[in-house]
Scaffold this active site. Sequence first.
Site, PDB file in Angstrom:
ATOM      1  N   CYS A 269      -8.177   6.948  -9.240  1.00 31.22           N
ATOM      2  CA  CYS A 269      -6.900   7.460  -9.705  1.00 31.22           C
ATOM      3  C   CYS A 269      -7.172   8.519 -10.766  1.00 31.22           C
ATOM      4  CB  CYS A 269      -6.071   6.306 -10.292  1.00 31.22           C
ATOM      5  SG  CYS A 269      -4.420   6.819 -10.758  1.00 31.22           S
TER       6      CYS A 269
ATOM      7  N   CYS B 187      -0.558   5.350  -4.843  1.00 36.15           N
ATOM      8  CA  CYS B 187      -0.968   6.019  -6.079  1.00 36.15           C
ATOM      9  C   CYS B 187      -0.218   5.487  -7.294  1.00 36.15           C
ATOM     10  CB  CYS B 187      -0.790   7.526  -5.995  1.00 36.15           C
ATOM     11  SG  CYS B 187      -1.523   8.348  -7.429  1.00 36.15           S
TER      12      CYS B 187
ATOM     13  N   GLY C 187      -0.946   7.656  13.381  1.00 35.42           N
ATOM     14  CA  GLY C 187      -0.721   8.294  12.088  1.00 35.42           C
ATOM     15  C   GLY C 187      -1.696   9.435  11.866  1.00 35.42           C
TER      16      GLY C 187
ATOM     17  N   GLY D   6      -1.672  11.189   8.912  1.00 37.08           N
ATOM     18  CA  GLY D   6      -1.725  11.449   7.474  1.00 37.08           C
ATOM     19  C   GLY D   6      -3.195  11.508   7.077  1.00 37.08           C
TER      20      GLY D   6
END
Length: 450
Positions: A379, A201, A41, A43
């Site tokens: 967040c 998220c 991956g 990402g």
Amino acid sequence: MLPIRSIASRAIYTANSVSFRNAGYATISGDKHNYKVVVVGAGTGGLVAANQIYNRFKAAGKALNAGDIAIIDPAEHHYYQPGWTLVASGLTSKAKTRRPMSSLIPSHLSYIADSVKSFEPKDSTITTLAGRKISYDNLVVAAGLQINWNAVQGLTKALADPNSGVSSVYSYDTADKVWSDVQALRSGKAIFTQPAGIIKCAGAPQKVMWMAWSTWENILKSGSNIRTEFYTGMPTMFAVPKYSKALDELRVKRGIEAGFGHNLISVDSAAKKATFKKGDGSTVVKEYTLLHAVPPMGPLDVIKGSPIADQAGWVNVDKNTLRHVEYGNVWSLGDSSSLPTSKTAAAITAQAPVLAENLFRVVDVGSIGKAGYDGYTSCPLLTGHGELILAEFKYGLEPKETFAKYLGDQAKPRREYYHLKKDVFPFVYWNYMLQGQWFGPKGLVRPDYA
Ligand code: UQ1
């Protein structure tokens, strides 16, 4: 054909051009079959981990050779997914949230444009879709998660129709539709949804809502003609009680109606009706003018049911060391991991240095040292134009705020945090974080675990 791409598409992409990637920055490794480290991956988790691992060995004076670390990903582009809420609120263009993968993989990493078909951790190998068997000393799994678009009946059809009023921030292809729909709405009912269960998220579904609300209320001055409603499969506005309370107060103050325990199961875009399933099994139908839909998410099929997965399908790692509970040369971070924290790019800033340190120590001296991950995640909750609640927390849903002692309680929306999210983080991400040089709240200073 619906042009929806997601992280999951990295796993199902057909690797057909391993040899013809423009190699200005990355080198494509075509024939080597054994690597010291294989990262699955590219990402956020994979690119950051690969670079931090390389940097960690180098800092110890034990630099790995070019080509000792391989990173495998079939995707043509890398996406700055935290930017999609900015795209959905008209604050940036979607083109700025992606770059060609080959431009981001430094030449000392081997780049394999292929995807994993199976894991054989007992043999320390993976098999790729193109049929290669690759062996490793250590494996890092950062493969992302899967967005189950088809789990909401009628959703893909509604998203593909430019006039449906249905959009979603959760893909590159549809994030800008959110903004065009928000701008086009003059009156009616706007419904924003969030599914039950683990999603990446988890704040994004409501960030999109707050920015839409702010656009109607403060920019277009059409707020009095638009009714905003939030239907979530979760029991509260947010998992962390402190921020949940602040967000719920904001919701009530802004006159936004909420339905908790409401899971979107189907969209009828011809009738403009959304159907939700409630906790007691009953269903309820709501009419909408604008619908922002968030589908359920889950582990990738290639990991679920594989020897490295836990019962739920996530890569089964120790929550503090990030080392696999069964296979000592397998590691994981990010969305594909079992780490019981919120899946965000900010979490990667704290997970990657722990993983890099522990992997380095295992290779160097045979055992891990003191480095441990405390569950840090963040967040940045956009609550409107020029305001943001910066939720930061760790395991146990306990706040761990970086700026509280300078600026005060981070549950209060502030302009400084808005600019961090909108202007600072994207710059930092492309220029420092992806190179393995950014450590979140610790800035450019790598944590010292001595
Ligand atoms: C962070 O480092 C980061 O990456 C650049 C983000 O964006 C993806 C974030 O959202 C957050 C919160 C951090 C953490 C950094 C600080 C300074 C709190």
